[in-house]
Write a protein that holds these residues in place. Structure first.
Motif, PDB file in Angstrom:
ATOM      1  N   GLY A 140       0.815  -1.209   0.000  1.00 40.06           N
ATOM      2  CA  GLY A 140       0.000   0.000   0.000  1.00 40.06           C
ATOM      3  C   GLY A 140       0.845   1.254   0.000  1.00 40.06           C
ATOM      4  O   GLY A 140       0.398   2.319  -0.368  1.00 40.06           O
ATOM      5  N   SER A 141       2.125   1.126   0.444  1.00 46.32           N
ATOM      6  CA  SER A 141       2.988   2.298   0.466  1.00 46.32           C
ATOM      7  C   SER A 141       3.279   2.801  -0.945  1.00 46.32           C
ATOM      8  O   SER A 141       3.681   3.932  -1.133  1.00 46.32           O
ATOM      9  CB  SER A 141       4.301   1.958   1.180  1.00 46.32           C
ATOM     10  OG  SER A 141       5.000   0.958   0.472  1.00 46.32           O
ATOM     11  N   LYS A 142       3.092   1.932  -1.969  1.00 45.92           N
ATOM     12  CA  LYS A 142       3.304   2.339  -3.355  1.00 45.92           C
ATOM     13  C   LYS A 142       1.965   2.680  -4.035  1.00 45.92           C
ATOM     14  O   LYS A 142       1.941   3.032  -5.187  1.00 45.92           O
ATOM     15  CB  LYS A 142       3.992   1.215  -4.118  1.00 45.92           C
ATOM     16  CG  LYS A 142       5.394   0.901  -3.630  1.00 45.92           C
ATOM     17  CD  LYS A 142       5.986  -0.289  -4.352  1.00 45.92           C
ATOM     18  CE  LYS A 142       6.183  -0.022  -5.820  1.00 45.92           C
ATOM     19  NZ  LYS A 142       6.832  -1.164  -6.507  1.00 45.92           N
ATOM     20  N   TYR A 196      -3.115  10.735   3.687  1.00 46.74           N
ATOM     21  CA  TYR A 196      -3.102  12.181   3.445  1.00 46.74           C
ATOM     22  C   TYR A 196      -4.369  12.847   3.971  1.00 46.74           C
ATOM     23  O   TYR A 196      -4.310  13.860   4.691  1.00 46.74           O
ATOM     24  CB  TYR A 196      -2.936  12.410   1.949  1.00 46.74           C
ATOM     25  CG  TYR A 196      -3.230  13.805   1.455  1.00 46.74           C
ATOM     26  CD1 TYR A 196      -2.367  14.868   1.732  1.00 46.74           C
ATOM     27  CD2 TYR A 196      -4.366  14.060   0.682  1.00 46.74           C
ATOM     28  CE1 TYR A 196      -2.637  16.132   1.263  1.00 46.74           C
ATOM     29  CE2 TYR A 196      -4.630  15.327   0.210  1.00 46.74           C
ATOM     30  CZ  TYR A 196      -3.766  16.364   0.500  1.00 46.74           C
ATOM     31  OH  TYR A 196      -4.038  17.626   0.039  1.00 46.74           O
ATOM     32  N   LEU A 197      -5.527  12.286   3.654  1.00 46.71           N
ATOM     33  CA  LEU A 197      -6.797  12.866   4.094  1.00 46.71           C
ATOM     34  C   LEU A 197      -6.942  12.768   5.611  1.00 46.71           C
ATOM     35  O   LEU A 197      -7.484  13.676   6.255  1.00 46.71           O
ATOM     36  CB  LEU A 197      -7.968  12.163   3.402  1.00 46.71           C
ATOM     37  CG  LEU A 197      -8.088  12.408   1.899  1.00 46.71           C
ATOM     38  CD1 LEU A 197      -9.154  11.490   1.297  1.00 46.71           C
ATOM     39  CD2 LEU A 197      -8.404  13.864   1.590  1.00 46.71           C
ATOM     40  N   HIS A 198      -6.465  11.669   6.172  1.00 47.19           N
ATOM     41  CA  HIS A 198      -6.529  11.507   7.627  1.00 47.19           C
ATOM     42  C   HIS A 198      -5.677  12.561   8.308  1.00 47.19           C
ATOM     43  O   HIS A 198      -6.077  13.134   9.332  1.00 47.19           O
ATOM     44  CB  HIS A 198      -6.061  10.105   8.011  1.00 47.19           C
ATOM     45  CG  HIS A 198      -6.091   9.845   9.492  1.00 47.19           C
ATOM     46  ND1 HIS A 198      -7.264   9.832  10.222  1.00 47.19           N
ATOM     47  CD2 HIS A 198      -5.085   9.620  10.387  1.00 47.19           C
ATOM     48  CE1 HIS A 198      -6.993   9.591  11.492  1.00 47.19           C
ATOM     49  NE2 HIS A 198      -5.678   9.464  11.620  1.00 47.19           N
ATOM     50  N   ARG A 250     -10.685  21.303   3.401  1.00 48.09           N
ATOM     51  CA  ARG A 250      -9.905  20.626   2.373  1.00 48.09           C
ATOM     52  C   ARG A 250     -10.295  19.151   2.280  1.00 48.09           C
ATOM     53  O   ARG A 250     -10.350  18.592   1.183  1.00 48.09           O
ATOM     54  CB  ARG A 250      -8.411  20.776   2.674  1.00 48.09           C
ATOM     55  CG  ARG A 250      -7.885  22.172   2.401  1.00 48.09           C
ATOM     56  CD  ARG A 250      -6.395  22.259   2.603  1.00 48.09           C
ATOM     57  NE  ARG A 250      -5.672  21.335   1.726  1.00 48.09           N
ATOM     58  CZ  ARG A 250      -4.361  21.161   1.766  1.00 48.09           C
ATOM     59  NH1 ARG A 250      -3.643  21.846   2.655  1.00 48.09           N
ATOM     60  NH2 ARG A 250      -3.768  20.328   0.948  1.00 48.09           N
ATOM     61  N   VAL A 251     -10.529  18.526   3.410  1.00 53.24           N
ATOM     62  CA  VAL A 251     -10.959  17.125   3.393  1.00 53.24           C
ATOM     63  C   VAL A 251     -12.266  16.996   2.625  1.00 53.24           C
ATOM     64  O   VAL A 251     -12.427  16.119   1.767  1.00 53.24           O
ATOM     65  CB  VAL A 251     -11.139  16.576   4.828  1.00 53.24           C
ATOM     66  CG1 VAL A 251     -11.746  15.173   4.792  1.00 53.24           C
ATOM     67  CG2 VAL A 251      -9.801  16.535   5.549  1.00 53.24           C
ATOM     68  N   THR A 308      -0.431  16.673  -5.774  1.00 51.37           N
ATOM     69  CA  THR A 308      -0.009  16.778  -4.381  1.00 51.37           C
ATOM     70  C   THR A 308       0.465  15.429  -3.844  1.00 51.37           C
ATOM     71  O   THR A 308       1.515  15.327  -3.201  1.00 51.37           O
ATOM     72  CB  THR A 308      -1.169  17.301  -3.514  1.00 51.37           C
ATOM     73  OG1 THR A 308      -1.554  18.601  -3.965  1.00 51.37           O
ATOM     74  CG2 THR A 308      -0.759  17.380  -2.048  1.00 51.37           C
ATOM     75  N   LEU A 309      -0.307  14.384  -4.113  1.00 53.89           N
ATOM     76  CA  LEU A 309       0.041  13.052  -3.621  1.00 53.89           C
ATOM     77  C   LEU A 309       1.263  12.494  -4.334  1.00 53.89           C
ATOM     78  O   LEU A 309       2.067  11.775  -3.730  1.00 53.89           O
ATOM     79  CB  LEU A 309      -1.157  12.117  -3.781  1.00 53.89           C
ATOM     80  CG  LEU A 309      -2.275  12.352  -2.758  1.00 53.89           C
ATOM     81  CD1 LEU A 309      -3.566  11.696  -3.203  1.00 53.89           C
ATOM     82  CD2 LEU A 309      -1.855  11.838  -1.394  1.00 53.89           C
ATOM     83  N   TYR A 310       1.428  12.830  -5.615  1.00 53.05           N
ATOM     84  CA  TYR A 310       2.598  12.347  -6.343  1.00 53.05           C
ATOM     85  C   TYR A 310       3.870  12.985  -5.757  1.00 53.05           C
ATOM     86  O   TYR A 310       4.901  12.309  -5.580  1.00 53.05           O
ATOM     87  CB  TYR A 310       2.486  12.669  -7.832  1.00 53.05           C
ATOM     88  CG  TYR A 310       3.150  11.644  -8.721  1.00 53.05           C
ATOM     89  CD1 TYR A 310       4.530  11.485  -8.738  1.00 53.05           C
ATOM     90  CD2 TYR A 310       2.397  10.806  -9.539  1.00 53.05           C
ATOM     91  CE1 TYR A 310       5.143  10.532  -9.540  1.00 53.05           C
ATOM     92  CE2 TYR A 310       2.998   9.839 -10.337  1.00 53.05           C
ATOM     93  CZ  TYR A 310       4.370   9.720 -10.338  1.00 53.05           C
ATOM     94  OH  TYR A 310       4.979   8.774 -11.119  1.00 53.05           O
TER      95      TYR A 310
END
Length: 403
Positions: free
Chosen positions: A100-102, A111-113, A123-124, A179-181
């Motif tokens: 899941g780390s990938k 990120y949302l948490h 933002r959430v 952002t996540l990338y």
């Protein structure tokens, strides 16, 4: 090259036994993967890195360690090939089988948490449906390596043709992906060479839009509109005008204002978006609005406006939910009000901010307007207007709304 070895950690439990673990080391930094098994120090062979035969379950424990190390090295070989600059921590996650780390959506959950824990509920609320839309498009999870230019262009086409969204909304959908990338690159989950954004790739640039605000005559029409006292429309009009009188204050901030935030004609509050604290002298028109409301005797939260009076403001989820519901109701009533006074411009809560910018014109210098808007950088303010004369903030605010 990272190394993986079996070790006996020097952290005994209450029985004096030490945990068996696998140590991952790279560039002198180590992470540990625990097996859940414990042995006494006398049963550990430090030289051979194995449990001594003196332990009754030595064969079983050594087999467990051998399997862990074998699987770890197999996974490590793949990781070192695809992501040679991974940290010891990242390697640990991969070795543990935590694929899941990938994964894009596994990282998005983290990120949302984190945003939620930071109290960034707006933002959430805004980014969750955008991430879910990307999940729908992919029909499941996806690794960062699979998120390339081709996929993102297909996603843009999907949003445009299937979802029928605007160009600006398409950009909004791409922002959390970018952002996540970037987060994944920082965490060593993917190599930067695979980054699909930037010059010559997927460029995120908002299309220019026109911000429509009411003019003075239109605000006067709204101020002069007679509505039944206490009615939902009457209340929506009051909140809109209050936000306008306070330089286009966001409705989320207006609804959180408490009676104790007003002292000697000044308002003291922190803006929810960036927690900036400041104070403003309330214009007489704003005071007239809040004088229409009386605090309730059984209020949990003594807010000026009633939406959050029975809400514990420490419950951020509930607070944000009620603000969103209130904003939706306000906009419905404002739409009907606009029809009643013959407005052709859209009348919504956020238009109060555009209206203040529109009417301020050249009356307020850009630096002062930046202060009133609570913008972090002046370039954001320039997006609203330019070239103002320098005046004191309180006088400038009164000059704008006292017409």
């Amino acid at each position: 090259m990272a190394s993986i070895v079996a070790v006996l950690r020097k952290k005994p439990n209450k029985q004096g036994e030490y945990p068996l673990a696998v140590r991952v080391t790279k560039e002198r930094k180590s992470s540990y993967i625990y097996t859940g098994q414990y042995v006494l120090e006398k049963h550990w062979d430090e030289k051979l890195k194995r449990v001594k035969k003196s332990h009754p379950n030595s064969r079983r424990l050594n087999n467990l360690l051998a399997k862990k190390i074998s699987a770890a090295n197999e996974n490590l070989l793949e990781l070192e090939t695809t992501q040679p600059f991974s940290s010891a921590k990242t390697i640990k996650e991969q070795v543990k089988g935590n694929y899941g780390s990938k994964s894009f959506f596994k990282l998005s959950e983290i990120y949302l948490h984190e945003l939620k824990l930071q109290g960034k509920h707006n933002r959430v609320s805004a980014e969750t449906p955008l991430i879910n839309r990307f999940r729908e498009f992919n029909k499941g999870d996806i690794t960062f390596r699979e998120i390339n230019e081709s996929l993102l262009r297909k996603y843009q086409a999907y949003l445009s043709s299937t979802r029928k969204v605007s160009d600006r909304t398409i950009i909004n959908h791409l922002i959390p992906i970018r952002t996540l990338y970037n987060r994944a690159i920082t965490d060593g989950l993917v190599d930067r060479k695979y980054y699909p954004f930037g010059k010559g790739k997927i460029v995120i640039k908002f299309p220019e839009t026109t911000k429509l605000g009411l003019d003075e005559e239109e605000v006067k029409q709204l101020e002069g509109l007679s509505l039944k006292t206490g009615s939902p429309a009457w209340h929506a009009k009051n909140v809109w005008l209050f936000c306008f009188y306070l330089a286009g204050m966001r409705v989320s901030d207006a609804l959180r204002i408490k009676w104790t935030d007003v002292e000697n004609g000044r308002l003291y509050y922190s803006m929810g978006k960036n927690n900036k604290a400041d104070s403003l002298k309330l214009p007489p028109k704003a005071i007239q609005v809040i004088n229409l409301y009386e605090p309730g005797s059984n209020d949990i939260s003594p807010t000026i406006f009633p939406e959050l009076r029975m809400t514990d403001l420490r419950d951020r989820d509930l607070t944000q939910k009620r603000i969103k519901n209130a904003d939706r109701k306000f906009n419905t009533h404002l739409k009907n009000i606009a029809k009643e006074i013959g407005l052709t411009k859209p009348l919504k809560m956020h238009i109060a901010r555009h209206t203040f910018g529109n009417i301020s014109g050249d009356r307020i210098p850009i630096q002062m307007l930046q202060k009133l808007y609570r913008h972090t950088v002046v370039t954001t303010t320039i997006g609203y207007q330019s070239n103002f004369k320098h005046k004191d903030a309180d006088e400038a605010l009164n000059q704008t709304v006292e017409f």
